[in-house]
Design a protein around this motif. Structure first.
Motif, PDB file in Angstrom:
ATOM      1  N   THR A  72      -3.433   5.795   0.102  1.00 16.87           N
ATOM      2  CA  THR A  72      -3.990   6.112  -0.884  1.00 16.87           C
ATOM      3  C   THR A  72      -5.364   5.319  -0.951  1.00 16.87           C
ATOM      4  O   THR A  72      -6.418   5.972  -1.622  1.00 16.87           O
ATOM      5  CB  THR A  72      -3.277   5.980  -2.279  1.00 16.87           C
ATOM      6  OG1 THR A  72      -2.583   4.590  -2.509  1.00 16.87           O
ATOM      7  CG2 THR A  72      -2.189   6.859  -2.526  1.00 16.87           C
ATOM      8  N   SER A  73      -5.411   3.963  -0.419  1.00 18.21           N
ATOM      9  CA  SER A  73      -6.820   3.306  -0.619  1.00 18.21           C
ATOM     10  C   SER A  73      -7.610   3.518   0.764  1.00 18.21           C
ATOM     11  O   SER A  73      -8.696   2.767   0.813  1.00 18.21           O
ATOM     12  CB  SER A  73      -6.338   1.799  -0.671  1.00 18.21           C
ATOM     13  OG  SER A  73      -5.430   1.556   0.179  1.00 18.21           O
ATOM     14  N   GLY A  74      -6.965   4.197   1.577  1.00 16.62           N
ATOM     15  CA  GLY A  74      -8.095   4.339   3.017  1.00 16.62           C
ATOM     16  C   GLY A  74      -7.229   4.388   4.079  1.00 16.62           C
ATOM     17  O   GLY A  74      -5.719   3.968   4.056  1.00 16.62           O
ATOM     18  N   LYS A  99       0.791  -1.227   0.038  1.00 11.57           N
ATOM     19  CA  LYS A  99      -0.222   0.085   0.070  1.00 11.57           C
ATOM     20  C   LYS A  99       0.883   1.232  -0.216  1.00 11.57           C
ATOM     21  O   LYS A  99       2.038   1.199   0.607  1.00 11.57           O
ATOM     22  CB  LYS A  99      -0.723   0.148   1.276  1.00 11.57           C
ATOM     23  CG  LYS A  99      -1.970  -1.002   1.178  1.00 11.57           C
ATOM     24  CD  LYS A  99      -2.979  -0.890   2.338  1.00 11.57           C
ATOM     25  CE  LYS A  99      -4.101  -2.099   2.283  1.00 11.57           C
ATOM     26  NZ  LYS A  99      -4.945  -2.286   3.601  1.00 11.57           N
ATOM     27  N   ASP A 100       0.129   2.328  -0.623  1.00 15.94           N
ATOM     28  CA  ASP A 100       1.117   3.649  -0.697  1.00 15.94           C
ATOM     29  C   ASP A 100       0.665   4.409   0.649  1.00 15.94           C
ATOM     30  O   ASP A 100      -0.602   4.865   0.551  1.00 15.94           O
ATOM     31  CB  ASP A 100       0.590   4.382  -1.668  1.00 15.94           C
ATOM     32  CG  ASP A 100       1.575   3.849  -3.210  1.00 15.94           C
ATOM     33  OD1 ASP A 100       2.498   3.017  -2.667  1.00 15.94           O
ATOM     34  OD2 ASP A 100       1.155   3.986  -4.158  1.00 15.94           O
ATOM     35  N   CYS A 108      -2.539   6.047   7.002  1.00 20.00           N
ATOM     36  CA  CYS A 108      -3.373   6.344   5.931  1.00 20.00           C
ATOM     37  C   CYS A 108      -2.816   6.170   4.710  1.00 20.00           C
ATOM     38  O   CYS A 108      -1.513   6.505   4.438  1.00 20.00           O
ATOM     39  CB  CYS A 108      -3.996   8.138   5.992  1.00 20.00           C
ATOM     40  SG  CYS A 108      -5.073   8.021   7.211  1.00 20.00           S
TER      41      CYS A 108
END
Length: 300
Positions: A233-235, A142-143, A231
């Motif tokens: 980029t996807s939530g 995840k970013d 947090c």
């Protein structure tokens, strides 16, 4: 064929030391730990025996040729000196984190272990918890946009445990292991001596210039817990993922890893990555301490 056995001694019998004695006396069947044999333990206090484990003097532990490795579970402040003594005596060392309370000491000790061809292993049970393993899976790929890791706990005696960036290095280890290398952008510390309260706030940047915050807060009656808010980029992730209970205790998992290193069963790549992570976290802990201890900048 006789399998190789390593005689071990446990130094310091606080909570961790007692767990070490228990695990060395009851190794997991068919695990690397079966290659470790407890010779005894060393303590400043006089105990006699603990569950058939014999108390021996520090001198004996250092001199005895049948003792190949020391498990160091003393207070943080004395880790450095104890590691040095056992490495000088030609023994392998397992030490509870933090391995030292200054980055220079840690680098020196690591170099000494390498020169003597001895394993220097730093316990990091915080990376072995099921809670953490699930979190790592959740974060993978995840970013990050921004994140906070907030730890609260009971009061520590800093004379024994060191500056909070060192005593709390488990949290820093999480952040580096989850998000890669970090740079400290600022760090401050608030202390209320009369209330026995301390709060350290550290701001980092990831390699991609994303902000991470670490808060280490301790005071009377504070529950030991970690809160996260990461947090992407996807939530956002605000709670730990559900994690199963592990059937193998954390100290036992760590002991198996140490035994694997003694048996030469850990790859050079893994050892190099671990060395980088441990020394990097200690370097950062020192930078954090310097930021926090700088006299207040006065702008005229």
């Amino acid at each position: 064929q006789m399998s190789k056995m390593f005689g071990t001694v446990v130094v310091g019998v606080g909570i961790a030391g007692l767990a070490r004695i228990r695990d060395l006396m009851n190794p997991m069947p068919s695990s690397p730990s079966e290659h470790l044999k407890l010779f005894g333990f060393v303590s400043r206090r006089s105990f006699g025996d603990i569950n058939e484990a014999k108390q021996i003097s520090l001198e004996d532990a250092l001199r005895n040729k049948d003792i190949h490795a020391a498990f160091i579970s003393t207070e943080n402040r004395s880790h450095e000196e104890t590691i040095r003594m056992f490495l000088e005596a030609g023994k392998h060392v397992l030490v509870e984190y933090p391995m030292a309370l200054s980055a220079k000491a840690a680098h020196d000790l690591w170099e000494m272990a390498e020169q003597k061809g001895k394993v220097l292993h730093v316990e990091h049970i915080e990376l072995l918890t099921e809670e953490y393993k699930q979190l790592k899976k959740e974060v993978a790929g995840k970013d990050l946009v921004k994140g906070t890791l907030h730890f609260t706990g009971h009061v520590l005696d800093e004379n024994k445990s060191g500056f909070p960036a060192f005593s709390g290095i488990a949290r820093l280890t999480w952040l580096i292991d989850l998000f890669g290398d970090l740079t400290v952008t600022s760090a401050t510390r608030e202390k209320q001596k009369d209330k026995n309260y301390s709060r350290m706030t550290v701001h980092f940047q990831t390699a991609n210039k994303k902000p991470l915050t670490w808060i280490e807060e301790r005071g009377p009656g504070m529950r030991r817990e970690k809160k996260i808010n990461f947090c992407f980029t996807s939530g956002c992730l605000e709670n730990f993922p559900e994690a199963p209970r592990s059937s193998v205790g954390l100290f036992m998992q760590d002991q198996n890893l140490f035994a694997k290193k003694l048996l030469g069963q850990v790859s050079k790549e893994e050892l190099a990555a671990e060395k980088w992570r441990i020394l990097r976290c200690l370097d950062l802990a020192e930078v954090i301490q310097q930021y926090c201890e700088e006299p207040e900048k006065i702008y005229s």
